[in-house]
Enzyme design. Sequence first.
Site, PDB file in Angstrom:
ATOM      1  CG  ASP A 145      -2.236   0.719   1.016  1.00 17.73           C
ATOM      2  OD1 ASP A 145      -2.190   1.935   0.704  1.00 17.73           O
ATOM      3  OD2 ASP A 145      -3.300   0.084   1.128  1.00 17.73           O
ATOM      4  CG  HIS A 222      -4.983   2.230  -1.342  1.00 14.30           C
ATOM      5  ND1 HIS A 222      -5.004   2.651  -0.032  1.00 14.30           N
ATOM      6  CD2 HIS A 222      -6.276   2.245  -1.736  1.00 14.30           C
ATOM      7  CE1 HIS A 222      -6.250   2.891   0.358  1.00 14.30           C
ATOM      8  NE2 HIS A 222      -7.045   2.668  -0.670  1.00 14.30           N
ATOM      9  CD  GLU A 282     -10.613   3.785  -0.088  1.00 17.36           C
ATOM     10  OE1 GLU A 282     -11.418   4.412   0.608  1.00 17.36           O
ATOM     11  OE2 GLU A 282      -9.535   3.349   0.355  1.00 17.36           O
ATOM     12  CG  PHE A 374     -11.754  -6.849  13.587  1.00 17.33           C
ATOM     13  CD1 PHE A 374     -13.133  -6.676  13.536  1.00 17.33           C
ATOM     14  CD2 PHE A 374     -11.267  -8.126  13.847  1.00 17.33           C
ATOM     15  CE1 PHE A 374     -14.009  -7.739  13.716  1.00 17.33           C
ATOM     16  CE2 PHE A 374     -12.131  -9.206  14.042  1.00 17.33           C
ATOM     17  CZ  PHE A 374     -13.500  -9.006  13.978  1.00 17.33           C
ATOM     18  CG  ASP A 375      -9.919  -0.123  10.599  1.00 13.86           C
ATOM     19  OD1 ASP A 375     -10.948  -0.840  10.467  1.00 13.86           O
ATOM     20  OD2 ASP A 375      -9.603   0.756   9.769  1.00 13.86           O
TER      21      ASP A 375
HETATM   22  C1  ACM Z   1     -10.895  -0.781   1.903  1.00 15.94           C
HETATM   23  O1  ACM Z   1     -11.243  -0.787   3.104  1.00 15.94           O
HETATM   24  N1  ACM Z   1     -10.455   0.353   1.346  1.00 15.94           N
HETATM   25  C2  ACM Z   1     -10.981  -1.975   1.088  1.00 15.94           C
END
Ligand code: ACM
Length: 510
Positions: A145, A222, A282, A374-375
């Site tokens: 990322d 990303h 995204e 889970f964040d």
């Molecule tokens: C994502 O949470 N951007 C896949």
Amino acid sequence: MKFLLSILLPLMLGLIPAPVDYKPAKGSSSVDRVVVRKPSRVLKKATAELPDFSRNEAYRLRIGRRRVVIEAYTPEGVFRARKSLEQLQALGNVPRGIILDYPRFRHRGLMIDESRSFKGMDFLKKQMDAMALLKFNILHLHLDDSAGWRIESEAYPLLTEKTAWRIGQLYWDWEKNGYPFVDKDHPQAYGGCYSPAEMRELVAYAAERHITIIPEIEMPGHSMEVTTAYPEVACQREDGTRFKGAWDVCPGSEATFQLFETVLSEVMDIFPSEYIHIGGDEASMYSWTKCVNCRRRMEEEGFTDIRQLQGYLVRRIEAFVRSRGRQIIGWDEILETGVPQTAVIQSWRGVSGGKKANAAGHKVVMSPNSHVYFDYYQDLIRKEPPACGELTSLRHVYSYEPVAPGMDESLVLGLQANLWCEYIPTCEHAEYMLWPRAFAIAETGWSPAGSKDPDGFRKRALAMQDVLRAAGYNTFDLRTETNLARSGYRTFEDYAAAGLEDPAGIPTEE
Ligand code: ACM
Ligand code: ZN
């Protein structure tokens, strides 16, 4: 009464996930001897109608006073049985009786974001030990990322040489300082990466636990680290200059396809998984609107909308991966710009992408941010370390049903929780966010539809969190959970509207 008992008895054992069926007998077992047998007529009859994936993991466990007999079709089924036995032993009591068990879904997964913070081999092995105990079978690794590329590439060594170390262990510090990547031996260097040999070791470790690792190589968004390491995959202005550290790679440039196809080939050599994740979420598409190569690609392909470039890239990569005998998984955005039905869609922006994909005949993995991110906070903001999103308590996660009304269950591969790590700079913190919430994923993925019992599940989760804590896992402690989190409501307003009091209170009954 008989029907009620068939639901309640499996829950009595304390196992997570709760087994399909349990017939109790009096007393406990000393488990002096474990014998493995071929499937009996009873097991064959009970599993005759199951799909192959489920029968492959099915087992029957006959627990006698001293002897335990495991019946299963495959080593995987034997392994699942052994983990049930191991759980009962860890919980301190192995009651006699007969357990019959098999999974509801074939994909019971966790995703770990290695880019925003680097975890390392010991952490991943430790999490796989807990995953195996809970009958998870998928570990999805987000290996690259913008915040760093984490797997060495022979053909593109600069991916890790230039971007696997940075200043700022916390993602937000790195962002605040303008995204500084540094050399490995810089005094402030934070980061790391896996060698192919290490990844092979991890794949073998996973296989011993009947876990498949699905690697993710994210594109086209990303991707600041890719465009930093190899500027030729970034978009190009009219004057020939490149977009420095661009968020998206350039779908107009052949260098982009060369890089990703080469890296994917290396990755497929290491990871034998049927599915290869290619990200797809995204993309900002900002640089694409200003790029000579993207413009040329659009003209050649007769595209009229910039988003068609995303579809172009995804379809080309999908065909490449398929030509190597594998299939792609992509985040639900890839559905919007055209992708063959062989692509698996992972629903993350709620469930709508999963529903649309399912209706269009795609296989889906459900990981909606409404339930399994889970964040997100697992309890009140005032008591938890900084996190994001809405309150996603154990009970809320447990309430999730992956097959929404109208969906074709045969195309729902299963569910997965995602642990993004912008807020999670250390392994200890990652464990804290994973456990015990992952118990709810394990149970939803395995136990029969319609068998949920939130209060009973919480009791089992308390006992199981203590098993993990005794084994050295830094779990969130359910004993500190507030009334609001326990209730499963997400806001004070909903909690109050239900006539409940003291949302921030912490009962002491356990
Ligand atoms: C994502 O949470 N951007 C896949
Ligand atoms: Zn471009």
